[in-house]
Design a protein around this motif. Sequence first.
Motif, short mmCIF file in Angstrom:
data_model
loop_
_atom_site.label_atom_id
_atom_site.label_comp_id
_atom_site.label_asym_id
_atom_site.label_seq_id
_atom_site.Cartn_x
_atom_site.Cartn_y
_atom_site.Cartn_z
N LYS A 100 14.37 9.99 8.28
CA LYS A 100 15.41 8.97 8.43
C LYS A 100 14.90 7.58 8.07
O LYS A 100 15.64 6.78 7.47
N GLU A 113 21.59 14.72 3.50
CA GLU A 113 21.80 13.43 4.15
C GLU A 113 22.68 12.52 3.29
O GLU A 113 23.56 11.83 3.80
N ARG A 114 22.46 12.54 1.97
CA ARG A 114 23.33 11.76 1.08
C ARG A 114 24.76 12.27 1.17
O ARG A 114 25.71 11.48 1.23
N GLU A 150 31.52 8.07 5.06
CA GLU A 150 32.17 6.89 4.49
C GLU A 150 33.58 7.24 4.00
O GLU A 150 34.51 6.46 4.18
N ARG A 175 26.15 13.87 3.74
CA ARG A 175 26.69 13.49 5.05
C ARG A 175 27.15 12.04 5.05
O ARG A 175 28.22 11.70 5.55
N LYS A 176 26.34 11.17 4.46
CA LYS A 176 26.67 9.75 4.42
C LYS A 176 27.94 9.52 3.60
O LYS A 176 28.82 8.76 4.00
N GLU A 177 28.04 10.17 2.45
CA GLU A 177 29.23 10.02 1.61
C GLU A 177 30.48 10.54 2.32
O GLU A 177 31.54 9.91 2.27
N ALA A 198 17.78 6.24 -0.52
CA ALA A 198 18.45 7.54 -0.42
C ALA A 198 18.00 8.45 -1.57
O ALA A 198 18.26 9.65 -1.54
#
Length: 131
Positions: free
Chosen positions: A46, A81-82, A89, A84-86, A53
């Motif tokens: 993290k 993780e990328r 958002e 999940r972040k997208e 990223a």
Amino acid sequence: MQEGKLDVREMNCVLGLMKLMRDGEDEQQMGEVRTRKTVFQMAALKEVFKITAHPSKMTKMDLALMIKLPLKAVQIWFQNERSRKENLERSKMQAISKAKSESIDPTRLFDVIMMAVRNNREALENIQRGY
């Protein structure tokens, strides 16, 4: 150099030795389906993600060595993780666009404002002075 701290050359030497010791381990672990990560490993991943990223392959290799994970597990973690972040958002944007505006009855709105004014003596004094 301070005692107990490694400089860049020493760190590169340590990484080189770790790479030599680990040589061939990734091929043995190809059959593994899932790699469980420790709290430390997750924290390290993290922290690197906060910086970038999209770490370079060399950075991922070094990170994998330092936190004792297969390179493939590190690569997959960054991909996930990328994603999940997208997705997070995207869902936030959808929630904002779906939010409905709410009308408040003018009488109730006035009551709310007056309650706020009563609770704020300075505002009440300013209103009485005509500000």
